[in-house]
Design an enzyme around this catalytic site. Sequence first.
Site, mmCIF file in Angstrom:
data_model
loop_
_atom_site.group_PDB
_atom_site.id
_atom_site.type_symbol
_atom_site.label_atom_id
_atom_site.label_comp_id
_atom_site.label_asym_id
_atom_site.label_seq_id
_atom_site.Cartn_x
_atom_site.Cartn_y
_atom_site.Cartn_z
ATOM 1 C CG ASP A 25 -18.851 78.279 -23.867
ATOM 2 O OD1 ASP A 25 -18.663 78.004 -25.072
ATOM 3 O OD2 ASP A 25 -19.354 79.355 -23.484
ATOM 4 C CE LYS A 87 -18.137 77.220 -31.243
ATOM 5 N NZ LYS A 87 -18.713 77.699 -29.970
ATOM 6 C CD GLU A 184 -22.067 77.318 -28.384
ATOM 7 O OE1 GLU A 184 -22.591 78.351 -28.847
ATOM 8 O OE2 GLU A 184 -20.937 76.929 -28.726
ATOM 9 C CG ASP A 206 -24.602 82.972 -27.652
ATOM 10 O OD1 ASP A 206 -23.846 83.938 -27.440
ATOM 11 O OD2 ASP A 206 -24.202 81.795 -27.619
HETATM 12 P P1 ADP Z 1 -17.823 83.786 -27.688
HETATM 13 O O1 ADP Z 1 -19.116 83.091 -27.397
HETATM 14 O O2 ADP Z 1 -17.735 84.277 -29.107
HETATM 15 O O3 ADP Z 1 -16.631 83.011 -27.279
HETATM 16 P P2 ADP Z 1 -18.164 85.614 -25.413
HETATM 17 O O4 ADP Z 1 -19.518 85.216 -25.021
HETATM 18 O O5 ADP Z 1 -17.061 85.289 -24.485
HETATM 19 O O6 ADP Z 1 -17.792 85.161 -26.888
HETATM 20 O O7 ADP Z 1 -18.208 87.192 -25.679
HETATM 21 C C1 ADP Z 1 -17.102 87.945 -25.964
HETATM 22 C C2 ADP Z 1 -17.543 89.364 -26.265
HETATM 23 O O8 ADP Z 1 -18.205 89.894 -25.119
HETATM 24 C C3 ADP Z 1 -16.407 90.312 -26.600
HETATM 25 O O9 ADP Z 1 -16.739 91.071 -27.750
HETATM 26 C C4 ADP Z 1 -16.348 91.215 -25.374
HETATM 27 O O10 ADP Z 1 -15.903 92.522 -25.677
HETATM 28 C C5 ADP Z 1 -17.793 91.229 -24.954
HETATM 29 N N1 ADP Z 1 -17.942 91.654 -23.557
HETATM 30 C C6 ADP Z 1 -17.431 91.055 -22.459
HETATM 31 N N2 ADP Z 1 -17.756 91.763 -21.353
HETATM 32 C C7 ADP Z 1 -18.479 92.828 -21.777
HETATM 33 C C8 ADP Z 1 -19.073 93.936 -21.123
HETATM 34 N N3 ADP Z 1 -18.981 94.105 -19.816
HETATM 35 N N4 ADP Z 1 -19.762 94.822 -21.889
HETATM 36 C C9 ADP Z 1 -19.850 94.675 -23.215
HETATM 37 N N5 ADP Z 1 -19.292 93.685 -23.886
HETATM 38 C C10 ADP Z 1 -18.606 92.754 -23.181
HETATM 39 MG MG MG Z 2 -20.345 81.644 -26.709
#
Ligand code: ADP
Ligand code: MG
Length: 624
Positions: A25, A87, A184, A206
């Site tokens: 991913d 990205k 995705e 998502d």
């Molecule tokens: P992306 O798909 O953009 O790479 P992710 O799916 O990894 O992103 O999500 C990242 C986001 O998830 C960040 O804003 C982070 O603060 C949030 N996040 C991660 N864990 C938690 C949590 N326990 N509660 C709320 N938000 C969270």
């Molecule tokens: Mg993602």
Amino acid sequence: MALLQIAEPGQSAAPHQHRLAAGIDLGTTNSLVATVQSAVARALPDEDGACLLPSVVRYTRAAEPEVGRPAQARQAEDPVNTIASVKRFMGRRLADLPEAASLPYRFIDQTGMVGLATAAGERSPVQVSADILRTLRVRAEASLGGELAGVIITVPAYFDDAQRQATRDAAHLAGLTVLRLLNEPTAAAIAYGLDRAAEGVFAIYDLGGGTFDISILRLSKGVFEVLATGGDSALGGDDFDRAIAQWFCNGHGVEGLAMLAPSAQRSLMMAARAAKETLSHAGSAVIALAHADRSIWQAALSRAQFAELGAALVARTLAATRRALRDAKLGTGDIDGVVLVGGSTRMPLVRHAVQEFFGREPLADIDPDQVVALGAAIQADVLAGNRNGDGWLLLDVCPLSLGIETMGGLVEKIIPRNSTLPTARAQEFTTFKDGQTAMSLHVVQGERESVADCRSLARLELRGIPPAVAGAARVRVSFQIDTDGLLAVTAREQTTGVETHVEVKPSYGLTDVEIAAMLQQAIDASLPDMQLRTLREAQIDARRLLDATEAALDSDAALLSADELAAVRRAMFQVGEALETDACVDLLKAAATDLAGATETFAARRMNASIRNALAGRNLDTLV
Ligand code: ADP
Ligand code: MG
């Protein structure tokens, strides 16, 4: 002690060697790699036990860039050289990035893809992504103890061809073999095993760090079709952090975040993010901000207060979800399952809102940070050939028919829409004129009968066809689409074997909405299209007759009397006029029948004359 097993000579210990495959991913905020081991998909951690690799790369004068947490830690200090959220720049030109002006990077405006000037020199988004992928490859190979045979990399469903190609290029640079790219939302659906359901429509919600994507997928006969995509590319977890920071500032009599010193802004954003994540499992969180003068501001935020702060943001995701459902012409009641993806869906306020919106509990028991990578790992395992027994394979379909332009601007469909991929089909074509040695092929996409109403994909030319009478040459045109939707067209002359080849991405630049619009137009136009086809075919026949008569007159006009010649000329004129004015099919056919009648005696005389010529000077005996 367990006994060591020894295989019989000539028989390998394992039925077939397990090939190392992984799912990656490549996220805007975080990236990760997962693999299937002993039939279970799991994300692979780094030495510190962390599975998520922040998608941040810092370039210094040193040979190797810093990737992930070390880069993220220096982001505030060295913003120009620390590239985050790369990205967003993949396959994009500077003009495509309205947000560029507010980012700290030194962008290089160039044709193709935007560049980034860093301490290590110029870097393209492809190279930055390759550095992230390389880190994941090293992690996977160290943990699996061997070289990866192939990977599946996930991309957002709305990624266009330039963005998909850039992703493939990055993988290639990182030394990875891409088995395929996977959307995705489809990967998330696979992680939940939804592809094993018989049929169904699923919503994949998502919410990541900086983006929100909603996808509506339909599964039928093992094929996932993207019915609609939507979302907001500027809405994610960061906005919730900002809402908390803003609230904190207001509580301390500061109008906005912008009033604080840059370093205080960054510290506050980090504290806000930590508080937000804490509130996903705790009822309250404390936010503290230390100032340069050693004074400390502090505030406690309850889950209920946070739910209020975030309500407007959540409402925006639901508005986008409503739009996507409308595009798919579905209501919430048509949805058979909802899947939560992205770290931000851990927030209870998001879960509640989604549950209320759809009127059903969303699937959320797989870690939302990992679900996409896990689904990709499962597919990679299948594609690498590690699942012989239950050999299910995810297929995509080609959304629009693909074909070739034929005479009269008509389309001959070669691959019908909704064919499952990969697929291959071929058809034979022939020459239109005597002595024709080249053929120009026009590859088009769409459901309409006329080329003008379809999308032009590519043109290719086949030369070196041996000269022969019209209709004698045999040119086989084959269409082949691989699992990524890449179309390869080959035209081959059957007797000499000369051939020509072209590759195109049929989906290039087409959104699902545009595809749906093209289909609707085809349905609306199906009757006029059929009439047009009949007319075009009659026009081709008439033109062929006209050409043949002209050629006959060129050589044998002497066989006709002046009156006869005038009659033929008149009939030719009528046909010519019907063609030129695009007259209706009945008029054209009548004119062509007249011409055929007017040339009947002429044809008979030419036949006799040619027999006489052939026989001239020959002895009767030799003819028997
Ligand atoms: P992306 O798909 O953009 O790479 P992710 O799916 O990894 O992103 O999500 C990242 C986001 O998830 C960040 O804003 C982070 O603060 C949030 N996040 C991660 N864990 C938690 C949590 N326990 N509660 C709320 N938000 C969270
Ligand atoms: Mg993602």
